[in-house]
Design an enzyme around this catalytic site. Structure first.
Site, PDB file in Angstrom:
ATOM      1  N   VAL A  14     112.901  16.038 -77.263  1.00 57.62           N
ATOM      2  CA  VAL A  14     111.464  15.793 -77.484  1.00 57.62           C
ATOM      3  C   VAL A  14     111.302  15.284 -78.909  1.00 57.62           C
ATOM      4  CG1 VAL A  14     110.661  17.638 -75.913  1.00 57.62           C
ATOM      5  CG2 VAL A  14     110.948  18.141 -78.349  1.00 57.62           C
ATOM      6  N   LYS A  43     115.932  21.467 -78.119  1.00 57.56           N
ATOM      7  CA  LYS A  43     117.109  22.306 -78.425  1.00 57.56           C
ATOM      8  C   LYS A  43     118.441  21.641 -78.076  1.00 57.56           C
ATOM      9  CE  LYS A  43     114.523  26.593 -77.927  1.00 57.56           C
ATOM     10  NZ  LYS A  43     114.292  26.803 -79.355  1.00 57.56           N
ATOM     11  N   GLY A 225     119.132  35.623 -87.456  1.00 54.72           N
ATOM     12  CA  GLY A 225     118.462  34.967 -88.587  1.00 54.72           C
ATOM     13  C   GLY A 225     119.272  35.117 -89.865  1.00 54.72           C
ATOM     14  N   GLU A 226     118.617  35.529 -90.951  1.00 64.60           N
ATOM     15  CA  GLU A 226     119.293  35.595 -92.256  1.00 64.60           C
ATOM     16  C   GLU A 226     120.394  36.662 -92.299  1.00 64.60           C
ATOM     17  OE1 GLU A 226     116.134  36.369 -94.986  1.00 64.60           O
ATOM     18  OE2 GLU A 226     115.870  38.423 -94.292  1.00 64.60           O
ATOM     19  N   GLY A 228     122.771  36.812 -89.952  1.00 61.53           N
ATOM     20  CA  GLY A 228     123.997  36.230 -89.391  1.00 61.53           C
ATOM     21  C   GLY A 228     124.070  36.341 -87.883  1.00 61.53           C
ATOM     22  N   GLY A 255     118.940  28.007 -84.871  1.00 59.15           N
ATOM     23  CA  GLY A 255     119.762  28.432 -83.735  1.00 59.15           C
ATOM     24  C   GLY A 255     120.524  27.245 -83.145  1.00 59.15           C
ATOM     25  N   ASP A 256     119.882  26.084 -83.107  1.00 60.39           N
ATOM     26  CA  ASP A 256     120.545  24.886 -82.567  1.00 60.39           C
ATOM     27  C   ASP A 256     121.691  24.448 -83.479  1.00 60.39           C
ATOM     28  OD1 ASP A 256     118.574  24.948 -80.625  1.00 60.39           O
ATOM     29  OD2 ASP A 256     117.276  23.575 -81.744  1.00 60.39           O
TER      30      ASP A 256
HETATM   31  P1  ATP Z   1     115.176  28.751 -84.277  1.00 62.57           P
HETATM   32  O1  ATP Z   1     114.452  29.219 -83.028  1.00 62.57           O
HETATM   33  O2  ATP Z   1     114.289  28.692 -85.471  1.00 62.57           O
HETATM   34  O3  ATP Z   1     115.988  27.532 -84.049  1.00 62.57           O
HETATM   35  P2  ATP Z   1     116.745  31.056 -83.799  1.00 62.57           P
HETATM   36  O4  ATP Z   1     115.736  32.157 -83.811  1.00 62.57           O
HETATM   37  O5  ATP Z   1     117.241  30.573 -82.496  1.00 62.57           O
HETATM   38  O6  ATP Z   1     116.256  29.844 -84.659  1.00 62.57           O
HETATM   39  P3  ATP Z   1     118.159  32.477 -85.832  1.00 62.57           P
HETATM   40  O7  ATP Z   1     118.784  33.739 -85.337  1.00 62.57           O
HETATM   41  O8  ATP Z   1     116.890  32.602 -86.614  1.00 62.57           O
HETATM   42  O9  ATP Z   1     118.017  31.485 -84.605  1.00 62.57           O
HETATM   43  O10 ATP Z   1     119.181  31.663 -86.739  1.00 62.57           O
HETATM   44  C1  ATP Z   1     120.379  31.132 -86.224  1.00 62.57           C
HETATM   45  C2  ATP Z   1     121.426  31.168 -87.309  1.00 62.57           C
HETATM   46  O11 ATP Z   1     120.965  30.366 -88.414  1.00 62.57           O
HETATM   47  C3  ATP Z   1     121.660  32.553 -87.902  1.00 62.57           C
HETATM   48  O12 ATP Z   1     122.574  33.274 -87.121  1.00 62.57           O
HETATM   49  C4  ATP Z   1     122.177  32.192 -89.298  1.00 62.57           C
HETATM   50  O13 ATP Z   1     123.552  31.881 -89.248  1.00 62.57           O
HETATM   51  C5  ATP Z   1     121.378  30.934 -89.636  1.00 62.57           C
HETATM   52  N1  ATP Z   1     120.185  31.279 -90.418  1.00 62.57           N
HETATM   53  C6  ATP Z   1     118.937  31.523 -89.965  1.00 62.57           C
HETATM   54  N2  ATP Z   1     118.112  31.849 -90.982  1.00 62.57           N
HETATM   55  C7  ATP Z   1     118.855  31.820 -92.100  1.00 62.57           C
HETATM   56  C8  ATP Z   1     118.607  32.079 -93.488  1.00 62.57           C
HETATM   57  N3  ATP Z   1     117.378  32.437 -93.917  1.00 62.57           N
HETATM   58  N4  ATP Z   1     119.637  31.937 -94.348  1.00 62.57           N
HETATM   59  C9  ATP Z   1     120.884  31.560 -93.939  1.00 62.57           C
HETATM   60  N5  ATP Z   1     121.185  31.304 -92.652  1.00 62.57           N
HETATM   61  C10 ATP Z   1     120.191  31.444 -91.744  1.00 62.57           C
HETATM   62  O1  RIB Z   2     114.970  25.032 -81.549  1.00 63.84           O
HETATM   63  C1  RIB Z   2     114.062  24.164 -82.147  1.00 63.84           C
HETATM   64  C2  RIB Z   2     113.534  23.176 -81.145  1.00 63.84           C
HETATM   65  O2  RIB Z   2     112.781  23.863 -80.159  1.00 63.84           O
HETATM   66  C3  RIB Z   2     112.606  22.150 -81.758  1.00 63.84           C
HETATM   67  O3  RIB Z   2     113.290  20.967 -82.117  1.00 63.84           O
HETATM   68  C4  RIB Z   2     111.539  21.942 -80.701  1.00 63.84           C
HETATM   69  O4  RIB Z   2     111.578  20.663 -80.168  1.00 63.84           O
HETATM   70  C5  RIB Z   2     111.788  22.999 -79.634  1.00 63.84           C
HETATM   71  O5  RIB Z   2     112.282  22.430 -78.479  1.00 63.84           O
END
Ligand code: ATP
Ligand code: RIB
Length: 312
Positions: A14, A43, A225-226, A228, A255-256
Site C-alpha cells: 500500500v 507489511k 519493541g525497545e 528486543g 516489525g517489518d
Molecule cells: P510496527 O507495528 O511498528 O512495525 P511491531 O510492533 O510489529 O512494529 P516491535 O516489537 O515494536 O514491532 O519492534 C520490532 C523490533 O524492532 C524489535 O524487536 C526491536 O528489535 C526493534 N525496535 C523497535 N523499537 C525499537 C527501539 N525503540 N529501539 C531499538 N530497536 C527497536
Molecule cells: O507495519 C507497518 C505497515 O503496516 C505500514 O507500512 C502500513 O502500510 C501497514 O500496512
C-alpha cells in the site's frame, strides 16, 4: 532451511500516507499537523524491501493497481533488489494506509486499506507455486485474506521450505497455521490477543512462547519493541536485546524491518540467535529514520551496527 534459494514473501503493498502531530484528532476536530510524507508501505512489501536491501534474493507476491501508487511500488523494488511477482489490476486501486506518528514519541496508529491486494486468493497463491516451492524461506502475514496465507504456508511446508508467519495485524486465522510455522513472529499485542494475557515481562513472553509451541509452532519469536525479541523453542528460551545507533524517531515498520532482516539471515544459513541479532540490527536502524520501506538499511549499515555491538 529449505533446499531452494532466496526468499518468497506473500503480502500486501500500500502507499503509506504518514501524518506527524502531537496527538490524534478527536472526531469532529481538525488538528494542525507538523509533517507529512508519502511513501511505499504494506507489511509484506516492507519486509521484502528490508530483506532485499539486506542482501537477500527476494520475490514479492502481491497485487497492485494500475496507478501512481502502484508505480511507486515497482520503483522501490527496482532500487532494493526485489523481484516483483505482482499482478497489476486494471479494475482495483492500489491500497493506502493512514499513519499517525506522534512527533514527540515516534509511536504510531494505522488504518490500512489493502485495495487490489485485498483480493489475493488461494488461486493467486497457486499461480506462484514455482516461486514459493523454489525458495529457501517463505514469509507471510495477515493483511491479505487469511485463506491465501494458509494456502501458501501449506504449499511451502509441503515443499520443505522454512516458513515464517507474522500474524499481523491481529486478524483471525486458521489454527492450522500454528503447525505450519517454523517461526511464528507476533509482536506483544498480537501475542497477547492469542494467549489472553499481557506480555509485560520475559516470563510472560516465555509463557506465551510455550503456549504457541503447544499449538504446533516450532519456534516462537515475540518482538518486544525497545526490549528486543524473545526466542522460545524446545532448545532455547531467552531474550535478545534491541540495538540502535541513533535517536529513535519513527517505529512504524519496525516489525517489518526485523522480519525482513531475520529472513535474509536465515536464507544465508544463519542459526536462529544470529538471525534474530541480524533482524534486531536491521530494525534498530530503521527506527532512527522516518517512513517504513524507505527507512530500511542496506547491508553495510547492518554489518556496521553488528560490529559496533560486538565491540561494545
Ligand atoms: P510496527 O507495528 O511498528 O512495525 P511491531 O510492533 O510489529 O512494529 P516491535 O516489537 O515494536 O514491532 O519492534 C520490532 C523490533 O524492532 C524489535 O524487536 C526491536 O528489535 C526493534 N525496535 C523497535 N523499537 C525499537 C527501539 N525503540 N529501539 C531499538 N530497536 C527497536
Ligand atoms: O507495519 C507497518 C505497515 O503496516 C505500514 O507500512 C502500513 O502500510 C501497514 O500496512
Amino acid at each position: 532451511m529449505g533446499q531452494g534459494k532466496g526468499i518468497a514473501i506473500l503480502g500486501i503493498y500500500v502507499a503509506d500516507t504518514a501524518y506527524l502531530a502531537g496527538r490524534m484528532p478527536r472526531i469532529g476536530e481538525t488538528l494542525q499537523g507538523t509533517g507529512f510524507s508519502l511513501g511505499p508501505g504494506g507489511k509484506g512489501s516492507n519486509q521484502a524491501v528490508a530483506a532485499g536491501r539486506a542482501g537477500a534474493e527476494v520475490c514479492f507476491i502481491s497485487k497492485i493497481g494500475d496507478d501512481p501508487f502502484g508505480k511507486m511500488a515497482l520503483e522501490i523494488y527496482a532500487q532494493s533488489g526485489v523481484t516483483p511477482k505482482v499482478e497489476v489490476m486494471s479494475d482495483m486501486p492500489s491500497g493506502a494506509a493512514f499513519i499517525f506518528v506522534n512527533d514527540e514519541t515516534g509511536e504510531n496508529a494505522i488504518i490500512v486499506y489493502p485495495g487490489a491486494a485485498g483480493t489475493i486468493s488461494a488461486s493467486d497463491v497457486e499461480a506462484q507455486r514455482e516461486v514459493i516451492e523454489g525458495a529457501a524461506v517463505f514469509v507471510t502475514q495477515l493483511e491479505q485474506p487469511a485463506e491465501a496465507a494458509l494456502a501458501a504456508l501449506r504449499m511451502a511446508r509441503a515443499a520443505g521450505v522454512t516458513t515464517v508467519f507474522n500474524p499481523a495485524p491481529a486478524n483471525p486465522f486458521d489454527p492450522e497455521c500454528f503447525g505450519l510455522s517454523d517461526y511464528f513472529v507476533p509482536n506483544e499485542s498480537e501475542a497477547a490477543a492469542i494467549v489472553g494475557f499481557d506480555i509485560v515481562s520475559d516470563e510472560d513472553a516465555r509463557r506465551a512462547g510455550e503456549d504457541f509451541l503447544s499449538r504446533g509452532v516450532r519456534t516462537a519469536l515475540i518482538t518486544l519493541g525497545e526490549r528486543g525479541v524473545y526466542i522460545h523453542s524446545p532448545e532455547i528460551s531467552r531474550r535478545i536485546p534491541a540495538v540502535t545507533n541513533a535517536p529513535v524517531i519513527d517505529t512504524a515498520g519496525a516489525g517489518d524491518a526485523f522480519i525482513g532482516g531475520f529472513a535474509a539471515a536465515l536464507a544465508e544459513g544463519c542459526g536462529v540467535e544470529e538471525a534474530v541479532r541480524f533482524g534486531c540490527a536491521t530494525a534498530g536502524i530503521a527506527v532512527t529514520r522516518r517512513g517504513t520501506a524507505p527507512a530500511m538499511p542496506d547491508r553495510a549499515e547492518i554489518d556496521a551496527l553488528l560490529r559496533q555491538g560486538a565491540a561494545a
